[in-house]
Enzyme design. Structure first.
Site, PDB file in Angstrom:
ATOM      1  N   HIS A 427       0.833  -1.212   0.000  1.00 42.93           N
ATOM      2  CA  HIS A 427       0.000   0.000   0.000  1.00 42.93           C
ATOM      3  C   HIS A 427       0.867   1.261   0.000  1.00 42.93           C
ATOM      4  CE1 HIS A 427      -2.352   3.237   1.964  1.00 42.93           C
ATOM      5  NE2 HIS A 427      -3.338   2.756   1.242  1.00 42.93           N
ATOM      6  N   CYS A 803      -2.448  -2.421 -16.114  1.00 44.44           N
ATOM      7  CA  CYS A 803      -2.565  -1.244 -15.246  1.00 44.44           C
ATOM      8  C   CYS A 803      -1.962  -1.487 -13.866  1.00 44.44           C
ATOM      9  CB  CYS A 803      -4.017  -0.801 -15.111  1.00 44.44           C
ATOM     10  SG  CYS A 803      -5.096  -2.026 -14.324  1.00 44.44           S
TER      11      CYS A 803
END
Length: 852
Positions: A427, A803
Site C-alpha cells: 500500500h 494497469c
C-alpha cells in the site's frame, strides 16, 4: 562471401589498423578515432582482450613486437582499455623505461630535479602497483633529490631482495602481468559485475609513448572538457599544471592554472593562446566527428601538444538529457539516437529531489526503494500527527509498521514515508509512487517503540518523535539528520526529448490516478488518459471517511442508500474534476474494490472515536468490526463480490460517473468514461453488473435528456479470469490486467509479506527478480498471453492493457508491445519513464529489422 576480420594480439594503432571496441576496448578504439581526426596522439600499441587473458595465464606476447614502434630507447605508459569505462580497471602506469642510465641522460638534458621527479614517480608506482609493496615506504618527497632517489632504490632492493629492474622490456612485462592479473582477480571481477559487466568481460591494454609534461620550456599536463557535467550547459572546464604528468592537475591544491580567463589567477587562454585555441578546436572536432561531449587529457612538452586520451564526459542525469538534445538540435545526431542515449532511470532522478551524491551519508539502515526521490523531515508515527505537522509547516516523515488506506491523509501531509513491512507493491509503495512521495518499505530491522514513541535502529541508536531523518526512496537508504539535496529539474530539453519519444513509440501510455491532483500530474506528464482510477481512495478524504463508516454500519439496504446519497455528490464532483483535467482523454474508473474493514479503525482509541461519531456503544462497534474481519481479506469479500452483495454501492458510483459525464461534456470535449469491474473471475459477474449499470445509464439519460456513451470493462486479476477471458470479453469492451494481484494469486504469495524473504529467494536464484518489482514473463506473462489470445477470440476488437505497477517497467512494456496490447498504465511519476522506454524499444526493433 566476406571473411571475418582477423585481429592480431598486438596492433600498432594507425588510421586503418583492424580495431574493435569488443576486441581492444573503448580506449583503444577512441585513440584510433583521434588519430583518424589527425590529432597529435603519441605512438600507441593495443593489446587485445585475448592477449591480456594470455598474459594473466603466463603467456606473454612478443615484447619485441610491442616495443618495436617506440624505437631503441622507449619511455612508455600503459593504460587499461575495457569495453565500458564504467567497469573500471587497473590504474595507469607511467614512465616505464626509466632506468639509472636514462635518468643520467635526462639529468643532462632537462635538469636533475625534473629527471629525478620522473624516476621517483615510476619507482613508487612500480613498487606499489606492480611489486605490491607498502606505499608508505615509497612516498615521493616534495623536492626530489639524488639522495631521495637512492633511498627509494635501496628500499626496493631491501623489500624485494633484488635491484630495481633496469631493462625496459622487463619493466613492461611486469607491468602488463600485474594489470592483467588485477583485472582477473576475484574482487575486481565482483566489482565490475556489480556495475553490470558480464562475467567474461575482457580487458585490453594500450602501450603509449610518454609525452612527458616535464622538462625545459613550457611543459605540463591537464584535462579539458566543454560542458558543465552537472547541467550539460556549454562551459570550458578543467585544469592545467606546469611540470606535471597524467591527471595531476586535477588533484593539485595550489599551482594549477585555469584554462579560461579567471580573475582568481593566470590561465592557459592568456599565457598560451595558441595551445588554448588548439584545445578548443580539438574539442569541437570531438563533438562534431565523434558525436559526443568529450573530456580530453593532454600534455604540453616544450610548447607542443600531445593528446593522450579522450573519454565521454561523466555527467548528471540532467546533463545527459541536455547534451543529447543539444547534439540532435545541432544536427550532429538524429533524434532517434538522442532518445536512445538517455537512460529512463535518468528521468526519474530529474523528476524528484535527490540526496547529493557527493555528500557524506550517516546511514541508519536500508530497506526496499519503493518510490524514488528523497526528503527530510521530523519523525511522526501517526497520520494525525503528520497532518498536525503539516499545519505547522514542519516537514515530517511518516513512520509506520505498515500503512493502510486510513493513512492516506497522513501520507498526503508527509514529505516521505517509511514502513517496516511491505514490498514493492504494498500500500505505501503504490500510494507513494502515485503521489511522487519518497518511500522506503520493508525496513524490517527497524523497531518502533510505540509507548516511548521512538524508532530503534539495528545498531542500537534511538530516534525520538521529532528527530530529523532523511528517506532516500531512490537507493532505499534511511539517513540520520537532514541530508543535502539536489533539486528536481524539468527543463525544455526534458520536454523536447519526451516529445521526440512520443513520435517513435508504438504503444499508449496512461497513468494510474485517483484524485484530481494525480490527474493533473498525469496531464502535465502527457499521459494519454487515466488507465486506473481507484475510487476507494476518494473515500478517505476529509469527512467522507465518517460517511463511509456510517454506510458500513447501516443495518439495511434502505439505510445504506440514504448514506450513499450523501456520498453521491462528492463522487460526482471527483469524476467531473477528472474529466475536466483530462480534457476528453479516456478515464478508466475502477469501481469500489477493497474489503470494508479497511475503512474501520484497528486500535482501541480509533474505535472509541468511531463510537462517538456514530452515537453507538463501543461494544456494538467492536462487534461490527469483528464481524467484518476476514482470515484473508485480499481473497475475501472485495471487488465485484462486494458489488454483488451490496449493489447499491456500484449503483451510486455509476450514477456519479454518468452525471459527471453529462456535466463535463456540456462544458468541454465529449467524455466517454470507461467503467472497470474489479476482481472478476466469472462471466456471470460481468453480466449482472452490466445489467445494473446499463439501467443506471438509461435512468440518467432520461433524467438529463443527454446522450452519452460509455465502455464497460474488466480488471483481470485472477488466474480464472485469464482462463475464461473469451467468455468474459463477450461482455467487456476492454480487459485491463491488474498484475499486482495477478502476480500475488499466481504465486500464492502475499505482496505485503514477501519482502521478508524475497531477497533470500533472489540470492538463491529461486526467482531471478522480485516478481512484484519485475513482471514474471515466464509465469504471469504466460497467463497474460493466454488471456489476450482468448480475449480476442471472444471479442476481436477488445482493448488490452496492463494497469498494475509493472506497467511502467521496461520489461513489461516490451512484453506488452510484443503481445499487441494497446497501452500500459502506471503511476503518474513513472509516465515519462514509460514514454521513453516505449520509444527506445520501438527504435531498437526498427534498427534490428533494418540490420537483418
Amino acid at each position: 562471401m566476406q571473411q571475418d576480420t582477423i585481429y592480431p594480439p598486438v596492433t600498432l594503432i594507425t588510421v586503418d589498423a583492424p580495431m574493435s571496441p569488443s576486441v581492444h576496448g573503448g580506449r583503444a578504439k577512441c585513440l584510433q578515432r583521434l588519430i583518424r581526426l589527425e590529432m597529435p596522439v603519441p605512438t600507441t600499441v593495443a593489446l587485445s582482450f585475448d592477449a591480456v587473458r594470455g598474459i594473466a595465464q603466463g603467456q606473454m606476447p612478443d615484447l619485441k613486437q610491442v616495443l618495436a614502434p617506440f624505437g631503441p630507447d622507449p619511455l612508455l605508459s600503459v593504460r587499461p582499455s575495457s569495453e565500458d569505462p564504467d567497469w573500471g580497471g587497473p590504474g595507469a602506469i607511467l614512465n616505464i623505461g626509466m632506468t639509472d642510465a636514462r635518468h643520467a641522460e635526462m639529468c643532462a638534458r632537462m635538469g636533475e630535479a625534473e629527471a629525478t621527479a620522473i624516476y621517483l614517480r615510476f619507482i613508487q608506482s612500480y613498487a606499489v602497483h606492480v611489486a605490491r609493496l607498502d606505499p608508505e615506504v615509497f612516498d615521493i618527497p616534495e623536492h626530489p633529490t639524488g639522495a631521495n632517489l637512492r633511498v627509494a632504490l635501496d628500499a626496493y632492493e631491501y623489500e624485494m631482495d633484488e635491484a630495481f629492474p633496469q631493462d625496459p622490456a622487463c619493466q613492461l612485462a611486469e607491468v602488463l602481468r600485474s594489470m592483467a592479473r588485477a583485472w582477473d582477480g576475484t574482487s575486481a571481477r565482483l566489482l565490475r559485475q556489480a556495475k553490470g559487466a558480464p562475467a567474461n568481460a575482457g580487458l585490453g591494454l594500450v602501450v603509449q609513448a610518454m609525452a612527458l609534461g616535464v622538462g625545459p620550456g613550457e611543459c605540463g599536463s591537464g584535462v579539458i572538457q566543454f560542458i558543465d557535467e552537472a547541467t550539460g550547459g556549454q562551459r570550458i572546464k578543467g585544469r592545467y599544471l606546469a611540470q606535471s604528468q597524467g591527471r595531476e592537475a586535477l588533484g593539485a591544491g595550489t599551482g594549477a592554472m585555469f584554462l579560461t580567463r579567471d580573475p582568481r589567477g593566470p590561465s592557459v587562454e592568456e599565457t598560451q593562446p595558441e595551445v588554448f585555441e588548439a584545445l578548443t578546436r580539438f574539442g569541437e572536432i570531438c563533438r562534431t566527428r565523434l558525436r559526443e561531449e568529450m573530456q580530453i587529457e593532454f600534455t604540453i612538452e616544450d610548447g607542443k601538444i600531445a593528446i593522450l586520451d579522450a573519454v565521454r564526459v561523466p555527467r548528471s542525469s540532467r546533463a545527459a538529457v541536455r547534451v543529447a538534445v543539444a547534439l540532435a538540435d545541432d544536427g550532429i545526431i538524429a533524434r532517434e539516437e538522442a532518445v536512445m542515449r538517455v537512460d529512463p532511470a535518468a528521468l526519474s532522478e530529474m523528476l524528484h529531489r535527490q540526496v547529493d551524491p557527493t555528500a557524506p551519508r550517516d546511514r541508519i539502515t536500508s530497506g526496499i526503494a519503493a518510490s524514488p526521490g528523497a526528503a527530510s523531515g521530523r519523525i511522526v508515527f501517526t497520520a494525525n500527527d503528520a497532518q498536525a505537522s503539516a499545519a505547522r509547516s514542519e516537514p515530517c516523515v511518516l513512520v509506520r509498521w505498515e500503512t493502510s488506506p486510513e493513512d492516506i491523509r497522513g501520507m498526503h501531509a508527509a514529505q516521505a514515508v517509511l514502513t517496516m513491512r511491505g514490498g514493492i507493491t504494498s500500500h505505501a509503495a503504490v500510494i507513494g509512487r502515485g503521489l511522487g512521495l519518497p518511500c522506503v518499505v520493508g525496513a524490517s530491522d527497524l523497531t518502533i517503540d510505540r509507548k516511548k514513541k521512538r524508532l530503534i535502529a539495528p545498531d542500537g541508536r534511538s530516534f525520538a518523535e521529532g528527530d530529523v531523518i532523511t528517506v532516500d526512496g531512490t537507493s532505499g537508504d534511511i539517513l540520520a539528520g537532514e541530508a543535502p539535496m539536489i533539486e528536481a529539474a524539468l527543463d525544455e530539453e526534458f520536454r523536447a526529448l519526451l516529445a521526440w519519444a512520443d513520435e517513435f513509440r508504438d504503444i499508449g501510455v496512461r497513468a494510474n490516478a485517483d484524485t484530481p491532483a494525480d490527474a493533473q500530474t498525469a496531464r502535465n506528464f502527457k499521459a494519454q488518459g487515466i488507465g486506473l482510477c481507484r475510487t476507494e481512495h476518494m473515500f478517505f478524504e476529509g469527512d467522507r471517511l465518517v460517511v463511509m463508516r456510517e454506510m458500513i454500519f447501516a443495518d439495511s439496504q434502505t439505510e445504506r442508500r440514504a448514506v450513499l446519497d450523501r456520498l453521491l455528490p462528492m463522487q460526482r464532483a471527483d469524476f467531473a474534476a477528472l474529466f475536466e483535467i483530462m480534457q476528453g482523454k479516456p478515464v478508466c474508473i475502477r469501481l469500489f474494490d477493497p474489503p470494508l474493514h479497511e475503512f474501520l479503525p484497528v486500535d482501541k482509541a480509533g474505535m472509541r472515536d468511531l463510537a462517538e461519531q456514530l452515537g453507538l456503544a463501543l461494544a456494538d462497534v467492536n462487534a461490527r468490526v469483528e464481524a467484518l474481519s476476514e482470515y484473508n481479506p485480499m481473497l475475501g469479500m472485495r471487488g465485484v463480490r462486494l458489488g454483488l452483495t451490496y449493489p447499491e454501492i456500484y449503483d451510486m458510483q455509476a450514477r456519479a460517473i454518468f452525471e459527471a459525464t453529462v456535466e463535463a461534456s456540456a462544458s468541454g470535449a465529449p467524455v466517454v468514461p470507461e467503467i472497470m469491474i474489479p476482481l472478476v473471475s466469472a462471466m456471470r459477474e460481468v453480466e449482472i453488473v452490466k445489467t445494473r449499470i446499463d439501467a443506471v445509464a438509461a435512468a440518467v439519460k432520461a433524467e438529463t435528456g443527454a446522450e452519452f456513451d460509455y465502455r464497460l470493462g474488466v480488471m483481470v486479476e485472477t488466474p480464472r479470469a485469464c482462463l475464461r477471458a473469451a467468455d468474459i470479453a463477450e461482455h467487456a469492451a476492454f480487459l485491463s490486467f491488474g498484475t499486482n494481484d495477478l502476480t500475488q494469486m499466481t504465486y500464492g504469495l502475499s505482496r505485503d509479506d514477501a519482502g521478508r524473504f524475497m531477497s533470500a529467494y533472489v540470492k538463491a536464484h529461486v526467482y531471478e527478480e522480485d516478481p512484484f518489482h519485475t513482471l514474471d514473463i515466464d509465469g504471469v506473462g504466460e497467463l497474460l498471453s493466454m488471456a489476450a489470445e482468448r480475449g480476442r477470440a471472444g471479442r476481436p476488437e477488445v482493448i488490452l492493457s496492463v494497469c498494475g505497477e509493472h506497467g511502467g517497467s521496461r520489461s513489461a512494456i516490451d512484453f506488452c508491445r510484443k503481445q499487441g496490447f494497446d497501452y500500459v498504465s502506471c503511476s503518474p511519476f513513472r509516465v515519462p519513464l514509460a514514454r521513453l522506454s516505449a520509444a527506445q524499444l520501438a527504435i531498437a526493433d526498427r534498427l534490428e529489422l533494418n540490420i537483418s
